[in-house]
Design a protein around this motif. Structure first.
Motif, mmCIF file in Angstrom:
data_model
loop_
_atom_site.group_PDB
_atom_site.id
_atom_site.type_symbol
_atom_site.label_atom_id
_atom_site.label_comp_id
_atom_site.label_asym_id
_atom_site.label_seq_id
_atom_site.Cartn_x
_atom_site.Cartn_y
_atom_site.Cartn_z
ATOM 1 N N TYR A 158 1.014 -1.208 0.214
ATOM 2 C CA TYR A 158 0.120 0.146 0.056
ATOM 3 C C TYR A 158 0.830 1.306 0.136
ATOM 4 O O TYR A 158 0.736 2.092 -0.776
ATOM 5 C CB TYR A 158 -0.867 -0.223 1.090
ATOM 6 N N MET A 159 1.826 1.247 0.761
ATOM 7 C CA MET A 159 2.831 2.385 0.803
ATOM 8 C C MET A 159 3.552 2.712 -0.595
ATOM 9 O O MET A 159 3.625 3.742 -0.740
ATOM 10 C CB MET A 159 3.615 2.358 2.102
ATOM 11 N N ALA A 160 3.832 1.799 -1.062
ATOM 12 C CA ALA A 160 4.621 1.702 -2.386
ATOM 13 C C ALA A 160 3.837 1.997 -3.492
ATOM 14 O O ALA A 160 4.043 3.012 -4.339
ATOM 15 C CB ALA A 160 5.295 0.352 -2.776
ATOM 16 N N THR A 161 2.346 1.603 -3.634
ATOM 17 C CA THR A 161 1.588 2.089 -4.687
ATOM 18 C C THR A 161 0.412 2.945 -4.524
ATOM 19 O O THR A 161 -0.168 3.216 -5.655
ATOM 20 C CB THR A 161 0.811 0.843 -5.029
ATOM 21 N N SER A 162 0.192 3.290 -3.367
ATOM 22 C CA SER A 162 -0.867 4.219 -3.297
ATOM 23 C C SER A 162 -0.847 5.762 -3.377
ATOM 24 O O SER A 162 -1.616 6.426 -3.502
ATOM 25 C CB SER A 162 -1.720 4.127 -1.691
ATOM 26 N N GLY A 163 0.609 6.116 -3.134
ATOM 27 C CA GLY A 163 0.945 7.672 -3.200
ATOM 28 C C GLY A 163 0.402 8.187 -1.792
ATOM 29 O O GLY A 163 0.432 9.443 -1.900
ATOM 30 N N VAL A 164 0.212 7.636 -0.802
ATOM 31 C CA VAL A 164 -0.020 8.007 0.336
ATOM 32 C C VAL A 164 1.080 8.883 0.931
ATOM 33 O O VAL A 164 2.129 8.820 0.839
ATOM 34 C CB VAL A 164 -0.509 6.914 1.321
ATOM 35 N N VAL A 165 0.560 10.127 1.561
ATOM 36 C CA VAL A 165 1.605 11.093 1.957
ATOM 37 C C VAL A 165 1.936 10.964 3.468
ATOM 38 O O VAL A 165 0.568 10.750 4.083
ATOM 39 C CB VAL A 165 1.184 12.440 1.836
ATOM 40 N N ILE A 166 2.992 10.336 3.832
ATOM 41 C CA ILE A 166 3.115 10.135 5.251
ATOM 42 C C ILE A 166 3.696 11.126 6.282
ATOM 43 O O ILE A 166 4.844 11.765 5.930
ATOM 44 C CB ILE A 166 3.977 8.860 5.344
ATOM 45 N N ASP A 167 2.589 11.706 6.892
ATOM 46 C CA ASP A 167 2.804 12.852 7.638
ATOM 47 C C ASP A 167 3.629 12.491 8.890
ATOM 48 O O ASP A 167 3.449 11.471 9.653
ATOM 49 C CB ASP A 167 1.584 13.522 8.301
ATOM 50 N N GLY A 168 4.757 13.433 9.479
ATOM 51 C CA GLY A 168 5.496 13.145 10.612
ATOM 52 C C GLY A 168 6.755 12.142 10.591
ATOM 53 O O GLY A 168 7.162 11.644 11.588
ATOM 54 N N MET A 169 7.157 12.105 9.281
ATOM 55 C CA MET A 169 8.373 11.282 9.100
ATOM 56 C C MET A 169 9.635 12.145 9.717
ATOM 57 O O MET A 169 9.600 13.223 9.752
ATOM 58 C CB MET A 169 8.464 11.277 7.650
ATOM 59 N N PRO A 170 10.427 11.423 10.488
ATOM 60 C CA PRO A 170 11.586 12.059 10.878
ATOM 61 C C PRO A 170 12.209 12.876 9.859
ATOM 62 O O PRO A 170 12.486 12.327 8.780
ATOM 63 C CB PRO A 170 12.241 11.012 11.511
ATOM 64 N N GLY A 171 12.731 13.992 9.980
ATOM 65 C CA GLY A 171 13.155 14.797 9.110
ATOM 66 C C GLY A 171 12.212 15.837 8.150
ATOM 67 O O GLY A 171 12.689 16.486 7.446
ATOM 68 N N GLY A 172 11.121 15.277 8.662
ATOM 69 C CA GLY A 172 9.804 16.023 7.882
ATOM 70 C C GLY A 172 9.843 15.770 6.427
ATOM 71 O O GLY A 172 8.808 16.173 5.978
ATOM 72 N N GLY A 173 10.436 14.692 6.009
ATOM 73 C CA GLY A 173 10.202 14.332 4.452
ATOM 74 C C GLY A 173 9.413 13.140 4.224
ATOM 75 O O GLY A 173 9.322 12.344 5.321
ATOM 76 N N ASP A 174 8.707 13.030 2.988
ATOM 77 C CA ASP A 174 8.040 11.732 2.967
ATOM 78 C C ASP A 174 9.156 10.742 2.144
ATOM 79 O O ASP A 174 9.887 11.197 1.496
ATOM 80 C CB ASP A 174 7.169 12.208 1.911
ATOM 81 N N PRO A 175 8.785 9.581 2.318
ATOM 82 C CA PRO A 175 9.843 8.367 1.778
ATOM 83 C C PRO A 175 9.824 8.770 0.246
ATOM 84 O O PRO A 175 8.744 8.801 -0.113
ATOM 85 C CB PRO A 175 9.099 7.234 2.081
ATOM 86 N N SER A 176 10.942 8.606 -0.109
ATOM 87 C CA SER A 176 11.158 8.516 -1.919
ATOM 88 C C SER A 176 10.653 7.279 -2.167
ATOM 89 O O SER A 176 10.670 6.279 -1.771
ATOM 90 C CB SER A 176 12.436 8.504 -2.067
ATOM 91 N N ALA A 177 10.444 7.566 -3.660
ATOM 92 C CA ALA A 177 9.874 6.062 -4.488
ATOM 93 C C ALA A 177 10.994 5.057 -4.124
ATOM 94 O O ALA A 177 10.451 3.740 -3.899
ATOM 95 C CB ALA A 177 9.862 6.406 -5.826
ATOM 96 N N VAL A 178 12.122 5.145 -4.138
ATOM 97 C CA VAL A 178 13.080 4.193 -3.924
ATOM 98 C C VAL A 178 13.045 3.443 -2.568
ATOM 99 O O VAL A 178 13.248 2.257 -2.604
ATOM 100 C CB VAL A 178 14.507 4.779 -4.072
ATOM 101 N N VAL A 179 12.731 4.098 -1.502
ATOM 102 C CA VAL A 179 12.450 3.677 0.032
ATOM 103 C C VAL A 179 11.212 2.883 -0.152
ATOM 104 O O VAL A 179 11.079 1.927 0.314
ATOM 105 C CB VAL A 179 12.544 4.905 1.003
ATOM 106 N N ARG A 180 10.114 3.468 -0.619
ATOM 107 C CA ARG A 180 8.471 2.998 -0.669
ATOM 108 C C ARG A 180 8.811 1.399 -1.504
ATOM 109 O O ARG A 180 8.474 0.478 -1.013
ATOM 110 C CB ARG A 180 7.632 3.827 -1.412
ATOM 111 N N TRP A 181 9.428 1.245 -2.644
ATOM 112 C CA TRP A 181 9.635 0.198 -3.393
ATOM 113 C C TRP A 181 10.577 -0.615 -3.071
ATOM 114 O O TRP A 181 10.666 -2.067 -3.074
ATOM 115 C CB TRP A 181 9.679 0.671 -4.861
ATOM 116 N N GLY A 182 11.672 -0.206 -2.662
ATOM 117 C CA GLY A 182 12.730 -1.032 -2.038
ATOM 118 C C GLY A 182 12.263 -1.685 -0.668
ATOM 119 O O GLY A 182 13.035 -2.840 -0.284
ATOM 120 N N ARG A 183 11.308 -1.368 -0.107
ATOM 121 C CA ARG A 183 10.859 -2.123 1.147
ATOM 122 C C ARG A 183 10.226 -3.259 0.719
ATOM 123 O O ARG A 183 10.296 -4.572 1.408
ATOM 124 C CB ARG A 183 9.875 -1.401 2.031
#
Length: 136
Positions: A89-114
């Motif tokens: 779901y995280m890789a395919t949905s485009g959900v924006v993840i609020d509250g990530m450490p460092g303030g950023g949303d995981p990159s596509a590489v991180v999402r698909w790399g999981r």
């Protein structure tokens, strides 16, 4: 080569166990972060976050105890399979993840790399379901 690989088995175990415990504890520290990646088809995302956090803590501790290692390894496989839909779901949905450490949303590489990383983690857990090789 085989002996080199088997010499890594214990150090990897002592990385895996605490890593699962830390990951499980984080489910209680920042539960909303994890709840965001639960697919909407599943009910009670926060309860599932807490349940998976407890499971991660249990398998992490269980991996470190020789008497429970075999069962904890199989529990780890089951846990990783159970949480796989969240990674998809995280890789395919485009959900924006609020509250990530460092303030950023995981990159596509991180999402698909999981996704393939989950397979590697399952293989590592399966390694601990095997008996020790006989010494010659």
């Amino acid at each position: 080569m085989t002996s080199v690989v088997h010499r890594l088995k214990r150090p990897i175990l002592y990385l895996m166990g605490p890593a699962y415990v830390v990951a499980g504890v984080l489910h209680f520290v920042v539960p909303d972060l994890y709840a965001q990646i639960i697919p909407p088809i599943f009910p009670a995302p926060l309860a599932l976050v807490y349940l998976s956090g407890l499971a991660e803590i249990a398998v992490g501790v269980g991996l470190l105890v020789p008497r429970t290692r075999y069962y904890a390894a199989w529990g780890t496989v089951a846990l990783l399979l159970a949480v796989y839909p969240a990674n998809i779901y995280m890789a395919t949905s485009g959900v924006v993840i609020d509250g990530m450490p460092g303030g950023g949303d995981p990159s596509a590489v991180v999402r698909w790399g999981r996704l393939p990383l989950q397979g590697v983690l399952i293989l590592l857990a399966l390694w601990y379901t095997k008996p020790k090789p006989e010494s010659a």
